[in-house]
Design a protein around this motif. Structure first.
Motif, short mmCIF file in Angstrom:
data_model
loop_
_atom_site.label_atom_id
_atom_site.label_comp_id
_atom_site.label_asym_id
_atom_site.label_seq_id
_atom_site.Cartn_x
_atom_site.Cartn_y
_atom_site.Cartn_z
N ARG A 180 0.97 22.11 -7.35
CA ARG A 180 1.85 21.35 -8.24
C ARG A 180 1.73 19.86 -7.94
N TRP A 181 1.43 19.08 -8.96
CA TRP A 181 1.29 17.63 -8.79
C TRP A 181 2.65 16.99 -8.63
N ARG A 182 2.73 15.97 -7.77
CA ARG A 182 3.98 15.26 -7.53
C ARG A 182 3.73 13.76 -7.63
N ASN A 183 4.17 13.12 -8.69
CA ASN A 183 4.03 11.67 -8.81
C ASN A 183 4.88 10.97 -7.76
N GLY A 184 4.42 9.79 -7.34
CA GLY A 184 5.24 8.99 -6.45
C GLY A 184 4.47 8.29 -5.36
N ILE A 185 5.22 7.65 -4.47
CA ILE A 185 4.68 6.94 -3.32
C ILE A 185 4.99 7.74 -2.06
N PHE A 186 3.99 7.89 -1.18
CA PHE A 186 4.16 8.71 0.00
C PHE A 186 3.57 8.03 1.23
N TYR A 200 -4.00 6.35 -5.33
CA TYR A 200 -4.19 4.95 -4.94
C TYR A 200 -3.92 4.80 -3.45
N ASN A 201 -4.83 4.15 -2.76
CA ASN A 201 -4.69 3.94 -1.32
C ASN A 201 -4.00 2.61 -1.05
N SER A 202 -2.69 2.66 -0.87
CA SER A 202 -1.94 1.45 -0.52
C SER A 202 -1.96 1.31 1.00
N THR A 203 -0.87 0.91 1.61
CA THR A 203 -0.87 0.70 3.06
C THR A 203 0.56 0.72 3.59
N SER A 204 0.73 1.18 4.82
CA SER A 204 2.03 1.10 5.46
C SER A 204 2.33 -0.32 5.93
N SER A 205 1.36 -1.22 5.83
CA SER A 205 1.60 -2.62 6.18
C SER A 205 2.62 -3.27 5.25
N VAL A 206 2.91 -2.65 4.10
CA VAL A 206 3.92 -3.22 3.21
C VAL A 206 5.28 -3.33 3.90
N ILE A 212 2.06 -4.73 -2.53
CA ILE A 212 3.37 -4.47 -3.12
C ILE A 212 3.32 -4.66 -4.63
N LYS A 213 2.67 -5.73 -5.08
CA LYS A 213 2.54 -5.96 -6.52
C LYS A 213 1.80 -4.81 -7.20
N ALA A 214 0.74 -4.33 -6.56
CA ALA A 214 -0.03 -3.23 -7.16
C ALA A 214 0.81 -1.96 -7.24
N GLU A 215 1.56 -1.66 -6.19
CA GLU A 215 2.43 -0.48 -6.22
C GLU A 215 3.45 -0.58 -7.36
N ARG A 216 4.06 -1.74 -7.51
CA ARG A 216 5.08 -1.91 -8.55
C ARG A 216 4.47 -1.80 -9.94
N ALA A 217 3.26 -2.31 -10.11
CA ALA A 217 2.57 -2.18 -11.40
C ALA A 217 2.28 -0.71 -11.71
N LEU A 218 1.93 0.04 -10.68
CA LEU A 218 1.66 1.47 -10.88
C LEU A 218 2.92 2.22 -11.27
N LEU A 219 4.04 1.91 -10.62
CA LEU A 219 5.30 2.56 -10.97
C LEU A 219 5.71 2.24 -12.41
N ASN A 267 -7.12 -7.21 -5.56
CA ASN A 267 -6.10 -6.27 -5.13
C ASN A 267 -4.94 -6.11 -6.09
N THR A 268 -4.78 -7.06 -7.02
CA THR A 268 -3.72 -6.93 -8.02
C THR A 268 -4.30 -6.79 -9.43
N VAL A 269 -5.06 -7.78 -9.89
CA VAL A 269 -5.54 -7.77 -11.28
C VAL A 269 -6.53 -6.65 -11.52
N ALA A 270 -7.60 -6.59 -10.72
CA ALA A 270 -8.61 -5.56 -10.92
C ALA A 270 -8.05 -4.16 -10.64
N THR A 271 -7.19 -4.06 -9.65
CA THR A 271 -6.57 -2.76 -9.35
C THR A 271 -5.74 -2.27 -10.53
N TYR A 272 -5.00 -3.18 -11.18
CA TYR A 272 -4.24 -2.76 -12.35
C TYR A 272 -5.16 -2.29 -13.46
N ASN A 273 -6.31 -2.92 -13.63
CA ASN A 273 -7.27 -2.46 -14.64
C ASN A 273 -7.73 -1.03 -14.35
#
Length: 298
Positions: A195-201, A78-84, A113-120, A58-64
């Motif tokens: 129109r593409w919109r970067n970010g977390i939603f 990327y499919n994160s979760t509202s559980s964060v 959370i780590k994966a989201e922050r790596a993506l940002l 969920n962190t290392v492979a996802t970042y790859n």
């Protein structure tokens, strides 16, 4: 059949996100414009029991995956979760910039959370990289790989199997829920956007208490709510999907009744569909724990 894709043109590559060589080979073929990343471990129970594997996938492979998609000029969803968002004592509608409580930081939440922050960070390093991270609500509704151990399904299954009795803990705690078909439509709204919109939603629909979900389900299946002691799930959360609605012009529409009715019809037609295989493939927790949730091991 699918209303979304032409399956005659579907090409499948079987690999693991932890196999970097194979992953690079597939992604660098660049036969696509978008990558939807769902290849992670889910479920609080499993992740708590397997912390190293959870981190690896969920962190290392996802970042790859993130890095390879960026290097090959595709766009990422990327499919994160509202559980964060975790547990909130007095939950208001949460927006994407709200902070995360440190209390009860589970392996599942921590690695998301780590994966989201790596993506940002990757997005800041490469301004041309197109990425979106979605934080879906609990996803409910009949599907090929549905999970029976999610709240609307647990209540529905218990109502049908436990003589109409539904055990409820913390009945005033809130949960956010979205129908699986609404979520797929949300993905399509991204692809169809001009129109593409970067970010977390956030992307959700219903923000009800547990007791209110039971009330909604009772309109389909007669049930009696029985209050019992908490069993360790401390989530108490409501999410706002306003940013996604404004950004992509999409709002979920399916009711709780629309969501659980197909499951009810299926179980009435095939009452032992899940139990005959000991719930293989439809729950992400020990069978004994699931049976306790639905009141069948007393």
């Amino acid at each position: 059949k699918s209303k979304y894709i032409n399956v005659t043109k579907l090409v499948c590559h079987t690999t693991s996100t932890t196999n970097l060589v194979n992953l690079e080979e597939v992604i660098r073929k660049k036969s696509f414009d978008y990558v939807f990343h769902f290849g992670e471990l889910v479920g609080e129970s499993y992740c708590e029991k397997n912390p190293q594997r959870t981190r690896q996938i969920n962190t290392v492979a996802t970042y790859n995956v993130f890095r390879l998609v960026q290097q090959n000029d595709a766009r990422l969803i990327y499919n994160s979760t509202s559980s964060v968002y975790g547990y909130r004592e007095n939950p208001a509608l949460l927006v994407e910039d709200d902070s995360f409580p440190r209390e009860n930081m589970t392996q599942y939440r921590k690695n998301k959370i780590k994966a989201e922050r790596a993506l940002l960070r990757l997005g800041k390093q490469h301004p041309d990289f197109g990425y979106i991270a979605l934080r879906p609500a609990t996803v409910a509704g009949l599907s090929v790989r549905m999970r029976l151990d999610l709240l609307p399904h647990v209540f529905t299954y218990a109502a049908l199997k436990n003589k109409g009795v539904v055990d409820i803990t913390d009945q005033h705690h809130y949960r956010a829920v979205i129908n699986i078909d609404d979520l797929v439509d949300a993905y399509m709204a991204i692809l169809n956007s001009d129109r593409w919109r970067n970010g977390i939603f956030n992307v959700g629909h219903h923000n009800l208490t547990k007791a209110e979900y039971a009330d909604e389900i009772s309109k389909i299946v007669p049930l009696e709510q029985k209050m019992v002691e908490a069993q360790g799930d401390l989530r108490n959360v409501k999410i706002s999907s306003k940013a996604f609605e404004q950004g992509f012009g999409f709002r979920a529409s399916r009711s709780i009744q629309d969501t659980v009715r197909p499951l009810v019809e299926l179980l009435r037609e095939k009452p032992d569909l899940f139990s005959r295989d000991n719930y293989y493939g439809v729950i992400n927790m020990p069978v004994e724990k699931f049976l306790k949730l639905v009141g069948l091991n007393q």
